[in-house]
Design a protein around this motif. Structure first.
Motif, PDB file in Angstrom:
ATOM      1  N   ILE A 144      15.201  -1.006   7.471  1.00  0.00           N
ATOM      2  CA  ILE A 144      13.849  -0.439   7.412  1.00  0.00           C
ATOM      3  C   ILE A 144      13.636   0.500   8.606  1.00  0.00           C
ATOM      4  N   GLU A 145      14.083   0.085   9.791  1.00  0.00           N
ATOM      5  CA  GLU A 145      13.988   0.954  10.973  1.00  0.00           C
ATOM      6  C   GLU A 145      14.721   2.269  10.749  1.00  0.00           C
ATOM      7  N   GLU A 146      15.904   2.178  10.175  1.00  0.00           N
ATOM      8  CA  GLU A 146      16.698   3.372   9.898  1.00  0.00           C
ATOM      9  C   GLU A 146      15.960   4.309   8.930  1.00  0.00           C
ATOM     10  N   MET A 147      15.368   3.752   7.882  1.00  0.00           N
ATOM     11  CA  MET A 147      14.651   4.559   6.892  1.00  0.00           C
ATOM     12  C   MET A 147      13.361   5.155   7.465  1.00  0.00           C
ATOM     13  N   LEU A 148      12.695   4.421   8.342  1.00  0.00           N
ATOM     14  CA  LEU A 148      11.477   4.914   8.978  1.00  0.00           C
ATOM     15  C   LEU A 148      11.771   5.922  10.092  1.00  0.00           C
ATOM     16  N   GLY A 149      12.932   5.766  10.711  1.00  0.00           N
ATOM     17  CA  GLY A 149      13.286   6.629  11.835  1.00  0.00           C
ATOM     18  C   GLY A 149      12.608   6.232  13.130  1.00  0.00           C
ATOM     19  N   LYS A 150      12.209   4.958  13.228  1.00  0.00           N
ATOM     20  CA  LYS A 150      11.564   4.457  14.440  1.00  0.00           C
ATOM     21  C   LYS A 150      11.665   2.937  14.471  1.00  0.00           C
ATOM     22  N   PRO A 151      11.420   2.329  15.633  1.00  0.00           N
ATOM     23  CA  PRO A 151      11.465   0.867  15.723  1.00  0.00           C
ATOM     24  C   PRO A 151      10.447   0.219  14.778  1.00  0.00           C
ATOM     25  N   PHE A 152      10.818  -0.950  14.274  1.00  0.00           N
ATOM     26  CA  PHE A 152       9.983  -1.668  13.312  1.00  0.00           C
ATOM     27  C   PHE A 152      10.209  -3.157  13.474  1.00  0.00           C
ATOM     28  N   LYS A 153       9.131  -3.917  13.508  1.00  0.00           N
ATOM     29  CA  LYS A 153       9.224  -5.380  13.552  1.00  0.00           C
ATOM     30  C   LYS A 153       8.829  -5.909  12.181  1.00  0.00           C
ATOM     31  N   LEU A 154       9.553  -6.908  11.703  1.00  0.00           N
ATOM     32  CA  LEU A 154       9.313  -7.423  10.350  1.00  0.00           C
ATOM     33  C   LEU A 154       7.885  -7.916  10.129  1.00  0.00           C
ATOM     34  N   ASN A 155       7.233  -8.424  11.172  1.00  0.00           N
ATOM     35  CA  ASN A 155       5.862  -8.900  10.968  1.00  0.00           C
ATOM     36  C   ASN A 155       4.905  -7.743  10.669  1.00  0.00           C
ATOM     37  N   GLN A 156       5.303  -6.494  10.933  1.00  0.00           N
ATOM     38  CA  GLN A 156       4.499  -5.335  10.574  1.00  0.00           C
ATOM     39  C   GLN A 156       4.464  -5.132   9.058  1.00  0.00           C
ATOM     40  N   LEU A 157       5.418  -5.710   8.363  1.00  0.00           N
ATOM     41  CA  LEU A 157       5.472  -5.608   6.909  1.00  0.00           C
ATOM     42  C   LEU A 157       4.204  -6.214   6.285  1.00  0.00           C
ATOM     43  N   ARG A 207      22.088  -4.216  -7.149  1.00  0.00           N
ATOM     44  CA  ARG A 207      20.891  -4.442  -7.952  1.00  0.00           C
ATOM     45  C   ARG A 207      20.159  -3.131  -8.227  1.00  0.00           C
ATOM     46  N   LYS A 208      19.508  -3.078  -9.380  1.00  0.00           N
ATOM     47  CA  LYS A 208      18.673  -1.934  -9.711  1.00  0.00           C
ATOM     48  C   LYS A 208      17.290  -2.190  -9.123  1.00  0.00           C
ATOM     49  N   ILE A 209      16.877  -1.344  -8.192  1.00  0.00           N
ATOM     50  CA  ILE A 209      15.571  -1.474  -7.538  1.00  0.00           C
ATOM     51  C   ILE A 209      14.595  -0.543  -8.250  1.00  0.00           C
ATOM     52  N   LEU A 210      13.457  -1.085  -8.637  1.00  0.00           N
ATOM     53  CA  LEU A 210      12.424  -0.312  -9.322  1.00  0.00           C
ATOM     54  C   LEU A 210      11.214  -0.159  -8.417  1.00  0.00           C
ATOM     55  N   MET A 211      10.548   0.988  -8.512  1.00  0.00           N
ATOM     56  CA  MET A 211       9.293   1.177  -7.794  1.00  0.00           C
ATOM     57  C   MET A 211       8.267   1.684  -8.790  1.00  0.00           C
ATOM     58  N   ARG A 250       0.847  -1.183   0.000  1.00  0.00           N
ATOM     59  CA  ARG A 250       0.000   0.000   0.000  1.00  0.00           C
ATOM     60  C   ARG A 250       0.884   1.236   0.000  1.00  0.00           C
ATOM     61  N   GLN A 251       0.388   2.306  -0.620  1.00  0.00           N
ATOM     62  CA  GLN A 251       1.099   3.582  -0.610  1.00  0.00           C
ATOM     63  C   GLN A 251       1.304   4.041   0.826  1.00  0.00           C
ATOM     64  N   GLY A 252       2.404   4.738   1.083  1.00  0.00           N
ATOM     65  CA  GLY A 252       2.603   5.316   2.409  1.00  0.00           C
ATOM     66  C   GLY A 252       4.058   5.330   2.821  1.00  0.00           C
ATOM     67  N   ALA A 253       4.270   5.764   4.055  1.00  0.00           N
ATOM     68  CA  ALA A 253       5.618   5.921   4.595  1.00  0.00           C
ATOM     69  C   ALA A 253       6.383   4.602   4.633  1.00  0.00           C
ATOM     70  N   LEU A 254       5.698   3.515   4.975  1.00  0.00           N
ATOM     71  CA  LEU A 254       6.379   2.218   5.034  1.00  0.00           C
ATOM     72  C   LEU A 254       6.841   1.786   3.649  1.00  0.00           C
ATOM     73  N   ALA A 255       6.014   1.971   2.631  1.00  0.00           N
ATOM     74  CA  ALA A 255       6.411   1.600   1.262  1.00  0.00           C
ATOM     75  C   ALA A 255       7.645   2.392   0.831  1.00  0.00           C
ATOM     76  N   ARG A 256       7.677   3.684   1.135  1.00  0.00           N
ATOM     77  CA  ARG A 256       8.859   4.496   0.787  1.00  0.00           C
ATOM     78  C   ARG A 256      10.092   4.000   1.539  1.00  0.00           C
ATOM     79  N   ALA A 257       9.917   3.672   2.821  1.00  0.00           N
ATOM     80  CA  ALA A 257      11.037   3.174   3.624  1.00  0.00           C
ATOM     81  C   ALA A 257      11.539   1.829   3.102  1.00  0.00           C
ATOM     82  N   VAL A 258      10.619   0.957   2.688  1.00  0.00           N
ATOM     83  CA  VAL A 258      11.008  -0.348   2.140  1.00  0.00           C
ATOM     84  C   VAL A 258      11.779  -0.164   0.837  1.00  0.00           C
TER      85      VAL A 258
END
Length: 102
Positions: A63-76, A37-41, A18-26
Motif C-alpha cells: 500500500i505504501e508503494e502504491m501511495l508513494g508515501k509512508p502508510f500505517k495500517l490503522n489509517q485504513l 486472484r481476480k480482484i474486482l472494484m 470511500r472514493q479517493g487515492a487510498l481506495a485506488r492504492a488499496v
C-alpha cells in the motif's frame, strides 16, 4: 432478486472504502498481493467495493508503494466504511477471509 438480496450467496471478501487515492492504492495493492486472484472494484460513486473470492491479503509495504508515501495500517480504518467477510489484522498486513465457504 437484486444483487443486494443475493449478497449472502457468495464468498466475496474485501474492504468497502470511500472514493479517493487510498481506495485506488488499496485496489492496486490487492492486485499485487494476491496475484492468483481476480480482484474486482465496483464503483458506487461515493464508495468502492474492492473484492475477490475467499481471501484477500493487503500488505502495508505494498500500500505504501502504491501511495508513494509512508502508510500505517490503522489509517485504513479511516476510509474503510465496512468490509465483507472476516478480518484479521497483523502488524504488517490485513487479511479478509471466510471461515466457511458456500
Amino acid at each position: 432478486m437484486s444483487d443486494m438480496d443475493k449478497a449472502h450467496l457468495n464468498n466475496m471478501v474485501g474492504p468497502i472504502m470511500r472514493q479517493g487515492a487510498l481506495a485506488r492504492a488499496v485496489f492496486e495493492a490487492a492486485e499485487v498481493d494476491n496475484p492468483d486472484r481476480k480482484i474486482l472494484m465496483e464503483d458506487k460513486v461515493a464508495y468502492v467495493r474492492i473484492q475477490t473470492e475467499d481471501e484477500m491479503i493487503l500488505r502495508q509495504e505494498t500500500i505504501e508503494e502504491m501511495l508513494g508515501k509512508p502508510f500505517k495500517l490503522n489509517q485504513l480504518e479511516v476510509d474503510m466504511a465496512s468490509f465483507a467477510g472476516r478480518i484479521e489484522t497483523k502488524a504488517d498486513h490485513v487479511r479478509f477471509y471466510f471461515a466457511k465457504h458456500l
